[in-house]
Motif scaffolding. Structure first.
Motif, PDB file in Angstrom:
ATOM      1  N   VAL A   1      19.362  23.310  39.059  1.00 43.04           N
ATOM      2  CA  VAL A   1      18.941  24.700  38.647  1.00 43.04           C
ATOM      3  C   VAL A   1      18.502  25.252  39.964  1.00 43.04           C
TER       4      VAL A   1
ATOM      5  N   THR B   1      21.508  26.613  41.600  1.00 40.16           N
ATOM      6  CA  THR B   1      22.224  27.787  41.126  1.00 40.16           C
ATOM      7  C   THR B   1      21.591  29.225  41.306  1.00 40.16           C
ATOM      8  N   THR B   2      20.102  28.870  41.064  1.00 38.22           N
ATOM      9  CA  THR B   2      19.321  29.985  41.265  1.00 38.22           C
ATOM     10  C   THR B   2      19.028  30.740  42.481  1.00 38.22           C
TER      11      THR B   2
ATOM     12  N   THR C   1      22.848  32.265  43.347  1.00 32.10           N
ATOM     13  CA  THR C   1      22.670  33.608  42.712  1.00 32.10           C
ATOM     14  C   THR C   1      21.792  34.683  43.250  1.00 32.10           C
TER      15      THR C   1
ATOM     16  N   ASN D   1      23.459  29.719  34.244  1.00 37.62           N
ATOM     17  CA  ASN D   1      22.480  30.637  35.105  1.00 37.62           C
ATOM     18  C   ASN D   1      22.474  32.085  34.217  1.00 37.62           C
TER      19      ASN D   1
ATOM     20  N   THR E   1      28.907  30.690  34.783  1.00 40.41           N
ATOM     21  CA  THR E   1      28.935  29.190  35.390  1.00 40.41           C
ATOM     22  C   THR E   1      30.247  28.558  34.689  1.00 40.41           C
TER      23      THR E   1
ATOM     24  N   ASP F   1      20.896  29.626  30.063  1.00 44.38           N
ATOM     25  CA  ASP F   1      20.262  30.281  31.138  1.00 44.38           C
ATOM     26  C   ASP F   1      19.305  29.537  31.861  1.00 44.38           C
TER      27      ASP F   1
ATOM     28  N   PHE G   1      16.807  28.547  35.103  1.00 44.75           N
ATOM     29  CA  PHE G   1      16.205  29.431  36.117  1.00 44.75           C
ATOM     30  C   PHE G   1      14.851  28.690  36.575  1.00 44.75           C
TER      31      PHE G   1
END
Length: 547
Positions: A445, A448-449, A452, A471, A476, A536, A538
């Protein structure tokens, strides 16, 4: 016919088992016979020669470990007999020549995206709620429940229905075990009021105050990057008032550092200046609703594939990741780069062992920035008694990733083979077409955070063990490394790359299939499973040690 073993690179001194192999079996490969001295399960490796203590172990053509004690030919690689090792790396002025793939079938293709005023194109159209501090998370939850339920974005109705059935069964004295969720018909989901708004998203987090000022500044830059993201059309911000991360700091990061031309609707509410919590929440909902009415007027329009910015990620990796899903994603990445698009490869602890190859594909300035970030990151880990070698999880190891170098060299395949165009520190905005390396942890995470925040508008996420990670603002797409996983966890997997292992598809064929899916996802024609589930996730990185 499916092969039973694979030698990835001619320099390798191990073979990868593609199916379960038994002790005593004789394995034929390229004119050689190997008698197994151990059981070797699929995804694991065995040595093709007698190994002495201190001998180097090679996979993907690079050093991935050192043997700790003598192991006979046909012996299985384990965490006891093999420990992590990598070669040194430095800039050496290699003149890299890239052979771009044939993109004729994708030439002049487009996707239907959301065009922003700064020229970027989103693959989705979200309204974003941002808390300046964790104190506002409960207000975020209240607003999320209200808006998601009433505007058609909630995905929990079947579970509510199941709970109501349990209540009814309890009241009537029935056996609760007889109430099965798959026997229930969920209540019809209302049609979304706003057809051109793909979701209303919330960036709940645990920061903004109480940590260091550096933590607050990093968080502020992450939040500003999300507000500026091309998949976001409008923002509602909730602040308590007294926290470390002040609204004026956020605005500085957003409008001075990130995008001086930022012109999206931005509604700011401060609780310590409001009459009551009720008044704050009601006004935030009302104002946002008016913004949603306007944002809904935005429609998808054609855009060239050069406007795609795809992040590539792996998580819950296994011994097949580096030979099926990751190289297939890498071929897709090469197609995107050849078409003028952008690819973001992150997870610096999972590039350990692949550094020299990436450096050899970079110019000197880019290579030296990469080396500086890698070395400072690893030094930081060593200072707290850790290191990149500690990255593999128990699940990774159980399924064949014995050292971090094995995991990393396979993970790097996601980035393809194109030249490295740029290296981005955490939260830096991508600007150059081609492949960029983004400094993030390997943690699913946090990675990916981070990518992005750098600008990815789609993420290709490979997994061998299965992970639901998504995300809030970047759709994704999940790819399984093996068909067994795709069948077992089909509710989270979008694309199965197992046919590569089975010998039914080539890496190149699968790469083209992946790009076709990306075009559909970027156009809103297919909805990835993680988006359907409102997965989602984050977690901003605090720049501490995280592998």
């Amino acid at each position: 016919m499916k092969a039973r073993v694979l030698k990835i690179h001619k320099k390798d001194n191990v073979l990868v088992a593609l199916s379960n192999l038994k002790k005593g079996e004789v394995i034929e490969h390229n004119g050689e016979s190997y008698t197994l001295v151990d059981d070797v399960n699929a995804k694991h490796k065995f040595f093709i020669g007698d190994m002495k203590a201190g001998d180097a172990v090679y996979m993907y053509g690079v050093l991935v470990g050192k043997v700790q004690f003598d192991v006979p030919r046909g012996g299985r690689m384990t965490t006891d007999n093999t420990k992590h090792a990598t070669g040194t790396y430095d800039y050496r002025g290699v003149k890299y020549e890239w052979h771009a793939p044939d993109v004729s079938k994708f030439k002049n293709r487009t996707f239907n995206g959301y065009h922003r005023s700064d020229g970027r194109v989103g693959t989705a159209n979200y309204w974003l709620f941002i808390p300046m501090v964790f104190c506002e998370n409960r207000n975020m939850d209240v607003i999320r429940e209200a808006l998601h339920n009433e505007l058609g974005y909630a995905v929990t109705e079947k579970y509510k229905s199941y709970t109501r059935s349990l209540v009814d069964a309890h009241r009537s004295g029935k056996d609760l075990e007889q109430v099965q969720i798959d026997q229930l018909q969920p209540s019809p989901v209302e049609q979304r009021l706003f057809k051109n708004i793909d979701g209303i998203k919330f960036l709940n987090h645990q920061g903004g105050c109480g940590g260091t000022r550096q933590d607050a500044a990093t968080l502020g830059r992450v939040l500003a990057a999300y507000a500026d993201h091309p998949n976001v059309g409008g923002v509602t911000l909730l602040s308590l008032g007294c926290q470390n991360l002040q609204v004026q700091d956020f605005l500085k990061y957003l409008k001075e550092e990130r995008n001086p031309g930022f012109d999206k609707p931005l509604y700011i509410f401060e609780q310590q200046r409001s009459q009551s919590e009720e008044q704050l929440v009601a006004e935030a909902i009302r104002k946002t609703f008016t913004g949603l009415i306007e944002l809904n007027k935005t429609e998808r329009k054609p855009a060239p594939l050069s406007d795609l910015c795809i992040g590539v990620k792996c998580g819950g990796s296994d011994g097949f990741s580096g030979i099926s899903a990751n190289p297939a994603v890498g071929y897709c990445a090469d197609l995107v780069v050849a078409l003028g698009g952008k690819i973001l490869l992150a997870e610096f602890p999972e590039l350990c062992g692949a550094e020299q190859e990436l450096i050899d594909r970079s110019d000197e300035a880019t290579a030296r920035k990469f080396m500086r970030l890698m070395k400072s990151y690893e030094e930081m880990a060593h200072l707290v008694g850790s290191g990149f070698d500690m990255n593999p999880s128990p699940g990774n190891i159980k399924d064949g990733l014995i050292t971090d170098a094995i995991k990393s060299t396979g993970a790097a395949k996601k980035g393809g083979t194109s030249p490295v165009a740029d290296v981005l520190d955490y939260t830096e905005k991508v600007s150059k077409p081609g492949l960029s390396l983004v400094c993030t942890p390997g943690n699913d995470v946090e990675a990916t955070t981070g990518k992005t925040a750098s600008g990815s508008t789609l993420i290709l996420f490979t997994t061998g063990l299965g992970t639901p990670t998504g995300n809030p603002v970047c759709p994704t797409i999940k790819l399984s490394t093996n068909t067994a996983l795709a069948k077992r966890m089909g509710d989270i997997i979008d694309i199965d790359t197992g046919p590569i292992i089975e010998g039914e598809k080539t890496i190149e064929e699968m790469g083209e299939t992946i790009l076709e899916y990306c075009i559909k996802a970027a156009s809103g024609e297919v909805i990835p499973k993680a988006v359907q589930l409102n997965q989602d996730d984050f977690i901003p990185w605090k720049r501490g040690v995280s592998l």
